[in-house]
Scaffold this active site. Structure first.
Site, PDB file in Angstrom:
ATOM      1  N   HIS A 231       0.856  -1.189   0.000  1.00  0.00           N
ATOM      2  CA  HIS A 231       0.000   0.000   0.000  1.00  0.00           C
ATOM      3  C   HIS A 231       0.890   1.236   0.000  1.00  0.00           C
ATOM      4  O   HIS A 231       1.553   1.525   0.989  1.00  0.00           O
ATOM      5  CB  HIS A 231      -0.939  -0.013   1.209  1.00  0.00           C
ATOM      6  CG  HIS A 231      -1.936  -1.129   1.134  1.00  0.00           C
ATOM      7  ND1 HIS A 231      -3.144  -0.982   0.482  1.00  0.00           N
ATOM      8  CD2 HIS A 231      -1.878  -2.410   1.551  1.00  0.00           C
ATOM      9  CE1 HIS A 231      -3.800  -2.145   0.525  1.00  0.00           C
ATOM     10  NE2 HIS A 231      -3.052  -3.030   1.165  1.00  0.00           N
ATOM     11  N   LEU A 232       0.903   1.935  -1.142  1.00  0.00           N
ATOM     12  CA  LEU A 232       1.775   3.101  -1.276  1.00  0.00           C
ATOM     13  C   LEU A 232       1.068   4.388  -0.860  1.00  0.00           C
ATOM     14  O   LEU A 232       1.710   5.415  -0.659  1.00  0.00           O
ATOM     15  CB  LEU A 232       2.296   3.211  -2.710  1.00  0.00           C
ATOM     16  CG  LEU A 232       3.265   2.083  -3.085  1.00  0.00           C
ATOM     17  CD1 LEU A 232       3.538   2.062  -4.577  1.00  0.00           C
ATOM     18  CD2 LEU A 232       4.559   2.206  -2.309  1.00  0.00           C
TER      19      LEU A 232
ATOM     20  N   HIS B  35      -8.855 -10.030  -2.158  1.00  0.00           N
ATOM     21  CA  HIS B  35      -8.945  -9.936  -0.698  1.00  0.00           C
ATOM     22  C   HIS B  35     -10.224 -10.685  -0.328  1.00  0.00           C
ATOM     23  O   HIS B  35     -11.314 -10.248  -0.691  1.00  0.00           O
ATOM     24  CB  HIS B  35      -9.004  -8.461  -0.287  1.00  0.00           C
ATOM     25  CG  HIS B  35      -9.312  -8.233   1.162  1.00  0.00           C
ATOM     26  ND1 HIS B  35      -8.505  -7.459   1.974  1.00  0.00           N
ATOM     27  CD2 HIS B  35     -10.321  -8.649   1.950  1.00  0.00           C
ATOM     28  CE1 HIS B  35      -9.020  -7.424   3.197  1.00  0.00           C
ATOM     29  NE2 HIS B  35     -10.128  -8.135   3.211  1.00  0.00           N
TER      30      HIS B  35
ATOM     31  N   HIS C 203      -3.181 -12.551   1.049  1.00  0.00           N
ATOM     32  CA  HIS C 203      -3.029 -12.789   2.506  1.00  0.00           C
ATOM     33  C   HIS C 203      -3.891 -13.912   3.096  1.00  0.00           C
ATOM     34  O   HIS C 203      -4.799 -13.662   3.869  1.00  0.00           O
ATOM     35  CB  HIS C 203      -3.222 -11.496   3.301  1.00  0.00           C
ATOM     36  CG  HIS C 203      -4.360 -10.608   2.876  1.00  0.00           C
ATOM     37  ND1 HIS C 203      -5.610 -11.070   2.558  1.00  0.00           N
ATOM     38  CD2 HIS C 203      -4.408  -9.267   2.732  1.00  0.00           C
ATOM     39  CE1 HIS C 203      -6.377 -10.053   2.237  1.00  0.00           C
ATOM     40  NE2 HIS C 203      -5.682  -8.950   2.328  1.00  0.00           N
TER      41      HIS C 203
ATOM     42  N   ASP D 118       1.895  -7.049   2.318  1.00  0.00           N
ATOM     43  CA  ASP D 118       0.725  -6.235   2.680  1.00  0.00           C
ATOM     44  C   ASP D 118       1.164  -5.038   3.530  1.00  0.00           C
ATOM     45  O   ASP D 118       0.515  -4.698   4.524  1.00  0.00           O
ATOM     46  CB  ASP D 118      -0.348  -7.058   3.413  1.00  0.00           C
ATOM     47  CG  ASP D 118      -1.698  -6.341   3.428  1.00  0.00           C
ATOM     48  OD1 ASP D 118      -1.815  -5.257   2.825  1.00  0.00           O
ATOM     49  OD2 ASP D 118      -2.635  -6.871   4.049  1.00  0.00           O
TER      50      ASP D 118
HETATM   51 ZN   LIG Z   1      -6.409  -7.008   2.107  1.00  0.00          ZN
HETATM   52 ZN   LIG Z   2      -3.544  -5.047   1.496  1.00  0.00          ZN
END
Ligand SMILES: [Zn+2]
Ligand SMILES: [Zn+2]
Length: 432
Positions: A66-67, A182, A235, A308
């Protein structure tokens, strides 16, 4: 211009290479792996890095980062995220699209990729599944892929409608890109804070059942099979989730998956002191889940290790657990956690661990990277697998400090990160 990495243990799982060798970089590309004599090279035009006792690998790839830019630059920017990546040994990172505005159209894809061109490491991006991440209308998938997005992802905002998901996956399949999912049934997790189980009951925190993840993994596998779409499950945290993916693979369904360092190195006990930094989505699970994740890494059911990396500002974490943001930073602690919890414990060989952070994510994404073949762009990571490191959040290159493992003593780290033949991070000087 040449750059010679001398006498390292060169490990490239993409070609089953594991031998002591020299690696020559010329004009940003790998030109030779083997015995290279410095005398035969033009002495004024290059430099030598002595990698004796170190491991030379393809640059690590993190397909789940996540940038935060655009929109949340106070947490992270593309550049600070890239610097954190370089410090962690990553040469390529893939940004998630849940920014503000979301990466849901051509213009935002181009914005991220343009900023990424000036960043320390290679920055790739995904595009959202739905417009503004609202889960209602399909985003402009074709335009985003055309503009250079490498995959479609609903990370952070899982698509709840099965029918909409079917249409999105059909479109992704048509475009030839994977869907990064996700997996979470939101109707089961609306107030959830931590894993549903004994620990959560003791702490009195609202439960997040494992089934919320597992139901959605099963659903997405079914839809991917129907839509003939390459599905990458993000994940994975539970034993049941692993089981579902194992089943899908045994049926020949095109599924890959990842887990993250915190899911095999921590359990829900990390929340015992109500540490908001251990509040992640999906939540940390139990020791028996950790054991199954390790087995699944060992047998290859889990293809990829991704971080993540989820930076948050201090004021978003220094609040009551129920109000704290989900997520922890991961780029700068990933490799030490992998070496300490997987390699030193014998779960994975060093080569297998490197495979899960190089060629496996490259294959899952379908990008040409993650290998040290002659002629390839010289993205290289040099690792000291025996180095003792203490995690120091205060020294992170990331803008954010949200990690529950600050102060933890670990083994293994990257000592140099090379992108297109240039050293972008190092912890000891280059000898010339
Ligand atoms: Zn996620
Ligand atoms: Zn994520």
């Amino acid at each position: 211009m040449w750059f010679l990495i001398k006498n390292g243990r060169v490990i490239d799982p993409s070609q089953n290479l594991d031998e002591t060798a020299d690696l020559l970089v010329e004009n940003g590309r790998i030109s030779k792996i083997g015995k290279v004599s410095v005398e035969k090279l033009d002495n004024g035009q290059g430099s030598v890095y002595d990698a004796t006792g170190l491991v030379v690998t393809p640059g690590l790839i993190d397909m789940h980062v996540h940038l935060r830019e655009p929109g949340f630059e106070y947490k992270e920017t593309i550049e600070t995220g890239a610097q954190a990546a370089a410090a962690g040994g990553f040469t390529t990172i893939v940004g998630m699209p849940n920014t503000k505005p979301a990466v849901d159209n051509r213009a935002v894809v181009e914005y991220v990729l343009n900023k990424g061109k000036d960043a320390t490491v290679n920055v790739l991006t995904t595009g959202t599944a739905t417009k503004a991440n609202e889960g209602k209308e399909m985003a402009e998938l074709g335009e985003m892929i055309d503009a250079g997005a490498v995959a479609i992802s609903d990370d952070g905002f899982p698509v709840q409608s099965a029918d909409l998901m079917r249409r999105i996956m059909e479109y992704a399949a048509m475009l030839g890109v994977p869907f990064l999912a996700h997996c979470e049934d939101k109707s089961m997790t609306s107030d959830g804070i931590m894993n549903e189980g004994i620990m959560g009951t003791i702490l009195g925190l609202r439960p997040w059942p494992r089934q919320a993840e597992e139901i959605m993994i099963w659903r997405n596998i079914m839809i991917a099979d129907l839509a003939k779409c390459r599905l990458h499950v993000q994940h994975v945290t539970t034993a049941g989730g692993v089981e579902a993916i194992r089943w899908a693979k045994s049926r020949g369904i095109a599924v890959t998956c990842e887990t993250c360092p915190h899911y095999f190195s921590l359990t829900d006990e990390a929340l015992k002191e109500y540490d908001t930094n251990a509040k992640v989505c999906p939540p940390l699970r139990t020791q028996s889940d950790v054991d199954v994740l390790k087995e699944a890494l060992a047998d290859g059911t889990i293809d990829v290790i991704a971080t993540d990396h989820a930076p948050h500002a201090q004021n978003e974490k220094e609040v009551e657990l129920q109000d704290a943001a989900f997520g922890m930073v991961g780029l700068e602690s990933a490799l030490p956690l992998v070496v300490t919890y997987l390699v030193k414990t014998g779960v994975l060989s060093l080569a297998d661990a490197i495979a899960r952070m190089t060629i496996a994510p490259a294959n899952a994404l379908g990008i040409d990277s993650g290998a040290l073949k002659e002629g390839a762009i010289a993205d290289i990571t040099i690792i000291d697998p025996e180095a003792k490191v203490t995690v120091k959040a205060s020294e992170f290159k990331s803008k954010s400090r949200n990690t529950p493992i600050d102060g933890m003593e670990l083994t293994g780290k990257s000592v140099a990160t090379i992108v297109s033949g240039e050293i972008v991070y190092e912890t000891k000087p280059v000898k010339s």
